[in-house]
Design a protein around this motif. Structure first.
Motif, PDB file in Angstrom:
ATOM      1  N   ARG A 174       0.877  -1.221   0.052  1.00  0.00           N
ATOM      2  CA  ARG A 174      -0.093   0.058   0.068  1.00  0.00           C
ATOM      3  C   ARG A 174       0.969   1.250   0.094  1.00  0.00           C
ATOM      4  NH1 ARG A 174      -1.620   2.937   4.070  1.00  0.00           N
ATOM      5  NH2 ARG A 174      -0.889   1.611   5.557  1.00  0.00           N
ATOM      6  N   THR A 175       2.017   1.196   0.836  1.00  0.00           N
ATOM      7  CA  THR A 175       2.680   2.536   0.942  1.00  0.00           C
ATOM      8  C   THR A 175       3.620   2.549  -0.458  1.00  0.00           C
ATOM      9  OG1 THR A 175       2.958   2.012   3.337  1.00  0.00           O
ATOM     10  CG2 THR A 175       4.478   3.657   2.041  1.00  0.00           C
ATOM     11  N   TRP A 176       3.938   1.597  -1.352  1.00  0.00           N
ATOM     12  CA  TRP A 176       4.730   1.752  -2.391  1.00  0.00           C
ATOM     13  C   TRP A 176       3.693   2.246  -3.332  1.00  0.00           C
ATOM     14  CZ3 TRP A 176       8.327   3.118  -5.176  1.00  0.00           C
ATOM     15  CH2 TRP A 176       8.411   2.971  -6.352  1.00  0.00           C
ATOM     16  N   GLU A 177       2.615   1.794  -3.419  1.00  0.00           N
ATOM     17  CA  GLU A 177       1.791   2.068  -4.558  1.00  0.00           C
ATOM     18  C   GLU A 177       1.430   3.493  -4.331  1.00  0.00           C
ATOM     19  OE1 GLU A 177      -1.486  -0.643  -4.776  1.00  0.00           O
ATOM     20  OE2 GLU A 177      -0.391  -1.944  -5.447  1.00  0.00           O
ATOM     21  N   SER A 178       1.021   4.031  -3.211  1.00  0.00           N
ATOM     22  CA  SER A 178       0.769   5.447  -2.974  1.00  0.00           C
ATOM     23  C   SER A 178       1.881   6.365  -3.439  1.00  0.00           C
ATOM     24  CB  SER A 178       0.329   5.473  -1.480  1.00  0.00           C
ATOM     25  OG  SER A 178      -1.021   5.165  -1.353  1.00  0.00           O
ATOM     26  N   LEU A 179       3.022   6.032  -2.823  1.00  0.00           N
ATOM     27  CA  LEU A 179       4.503   6.841  -2.855  1.00  0.00           C
ATOM     28  C   LEU A 179       4.482   6.921  -4.691  1.00  0.00           C
ATOM     29  CD1 LEU A 179       5.882   8.144  -0.860  1.00  0.00           C
ATOM     30  CD2 LEU A 179       7.961   6.517  -1.156  1.00  0.00           C
TER      31      LEU A 179
END
Lengths: 125, 125, 125, 125, 125, 125
Positions: free
Chosen positions: A42-47
Motif C-alpha cells: 500500500r505504501t509503495w503504490e501510494s508513494l
C-alpha cells in the motif's frame, strides 16, 4: 528483509521499486515495511502515484518531501530525501534557499500562534 | 496596529512590505507584530531575503512554505500562503499534488519512526 | 542514578516500580529522572495510575502510548513501549496494523489542514 | 463537492464510502478531497484497507486514530474520530482513560528528550 | 461541569483550584476534565506542584508554559497562559522578546535537522 | 567549514560569534550553515539580536530556547542549549523544575485538544 528471503508478494514490490526508480538496491525503509506486506504494498503504490511527474516536477516534489521531513525531525527521511533531491538536480544553493524557507516558515508559524493573529477577511473561505 | 496609528519605524516597514509585494494593504500578521517593532523589522527583513527569487523560483518557495504550514497546523499561515501560492501560479491540480506529497511525507515519516529504520550506509555523511 | 547510590526517597520509587511491574531492573528513564526526585515521584505516580487496567486493557494502553511516541518521533519511547506492547501481547501483525493506522492518521490530519475542511455540523459540540 | 455535482469517478468513491460505512451522508473531508479525484480515491482506498477489522478491532483502531489526532492538534479529525470511536463503542470512561494515556505519553516523550535518556541496551535492535 | 452540578470529589478540586489561585471562577479546562474525575484530580495535583514557586519563579514558569503552547499550536493554552503570564508580570516588551526567542528556536531547530549537524564533542554526555 | 578554509564573509561571522559570546571555538551548527553564507549571516544576526539581554535576562531566554527544543525533539539543540543554560546559571534544581513545566504543558496541551475545550470568554481577544 532481504530479497532472497522475501515472499513472492514482497519480491514483486521490490522488483517494481527497482524498475520504477531505475536502481538496483532496496532501501532499509522498504526492507523494514516488508515485515507487514500489506503496508509495504500500500505504501509503495501510494508513494509511486504521488511522486510520479505530473503538474509538479519530480525535483519540486522531492524538495517538498524534504521540507516536511525536516519540519518533522525525521532523520532517516532527511538523509534519504536529501539524496533523492540532489539526484533530481538540487544544488547546494537550492538546498540553502530551501532550508531558509523551511526555517522561516517554522518561525512565522509560531509567531502567528503567539500573537493570535486572526485570519484576514480576504483569506477566508 | 493600523498604518495611521503607527510610529515612523513601523510605517517604514509597512511601506517596504507594500512596495516589495506590490500590494496596498497590510496583512493582520504584520499588524500584530507591530506591537514589538524589533520583531516586526527583523521578521520582515528575513522573510524578504528568504522569499526573494534566487536558485528557487517564488512559486516553489510559496509551495514549500505552505507544505510546512500544513504540517504544523498553522491555520492563518495555510490561509495566507495558499492565497500567495495561487497568486504565484499554483493551479488546483498542483495544489492537489502538493497535498498528496505532504500527506505521504507525514505518513512515511511516522512509518520510519515506528519501524525504527536504520539509515542506509550510502545516505550517511 | 543507580539503586545503590540513591536516596531513600528515590529507592522507594524504584522499589514500587519493580514491584508494580514485576521486574528487577530500572530503565534508564527512571534513573535519569532521579536527578530531580519530585519529578521522579510525580511522574511515576501518574504513570502508574494512568497505565493501570481499567476501562481499557493494558495492551490497548501500550499501543496508544506507542502511537503517540511514533507521532512525536521519540526514539527512546518507541524502543521501550514497543517492548512493553509486545510483552503485553502485541503480535507482528498487530504492530503492522497499528503502524498502518498511525501512518494514515498522520497523513489525513494534514490533508484536513491543507484543504481547510470545516467541521461537519453533526460533529460540533 | 456535493454528490449531484460530482463526476462518475467521484461518485463511485462516495458510493463506496456510504456502502462500506453503512451511512447516507458524505463528510466534509471527502467533499474537500474531491477537488483532486486521484487524492480522493487513493486516500479512501488506503483508509478503507487500514481501518478494516483485522488483528486489531475497529474500536481500538478508532481510539489510536483519535490519539494521533489529539497529539497533532487536528480539530476536524478529533471531532470526527471522537464521533466514530463513540459509535464503535467508546464510553466516557474509556475516553477519559484514553486521554490520560495520551497526555502522559506526550509528557514523558518530552522528559525523555530533556533528560537525554540513552536507550537501554535490552531495548536496542 | 458547573460547580452546582458537581460531585463532592469534583467540588473538592474546584475549591482547591480557587483557593490556591485566589480566584473565584473555574476555567473551562477544569470543567471539561471534570467528566473524568481521576484525570481532573491527577492533572490539578501535578500542575499545582509543578507551577508552585521554587527554584524558578512563577513568571518564568508561565512564560515557559506559553512558549511550549505556542510551539504546539494550542489555541486555548495560548489564550489562558498569555493571561496568566501577564497577571504574573509579563509586559508587552517581555512578550515580544519571548516570541522572538520562541520563533528563532523553532527556526534553528529545523536548520539543525536539515543540515544534519552532528553534536559537538564537548556537548556530548 | 573550518575557519582556515572559510571565505572572508564567513570568517567575519565566525569572528563576530566568538567576540560576542567570548568563546574561542565555533559550534558545528555555524560550520554547517557556512555552506550557504547568506543563511549563516542572517541566522547569526537574528539570533544575536534575539538572545541579547533586554526585558528578559539571558538565563530566561536560554531556558525558553531549551523548552522549545525539548518540545521539538531537537537533539543537537537540547545538547547545546542545555550547556548554554547551565553556563548562564541554570542549576540542576532549576532544570528539574523546567522539565516539570515543559512536561505538564505538553500533557495539558493535548488534554485541551482531546476535550475540545472552548476558550473562556474572558480570555478572548
Amino acid at each position: 528483509m532481504e530479497y532472497e528471503d522475501a515472499s513472492p508478494e514482497v519480491r514483486a514490490v521490490y522488483d517494481d521499486i527497482m524498475a520504477t526508480r531505475k536502481i538496483d538496491q532496496i532501501n532499509n525503509f522498504w526492507k523494514a515495511l516488508a515485515s507487514h506486506p500489506p503496508t509495504l504494498r500500500r505504501t509503495w503504490e501510494s508513494l509511486k502515484e504521488v511522486m510520479a511527474p505530473g503538474a509538479l516536477d519530480p525535483l519540486t516534489k522531492e524538495m517538498v518531501y524534504l521540507a516536511v521531513s525536516v519540519t518533522n525531525s525525521c532523520e532517516y527521511c532527511i538523509a534519504s530525501h536529501s539524496a533523492a533531491a540532489r539526484k533530481a538536480g538540487m544544488t547546494e544553493e537550492m538546498f540553502g534557499e530551501l532550508m531558509g524557507v523551511v526555517g522561516m516558515a517554522n518561525e512565522t508559524n509560531r509567531l502567528v500562534n503567539g500573537y493570535r493573529v486572526p485570519v484576514d477577511e480576504r483569506f477566508k473561505r
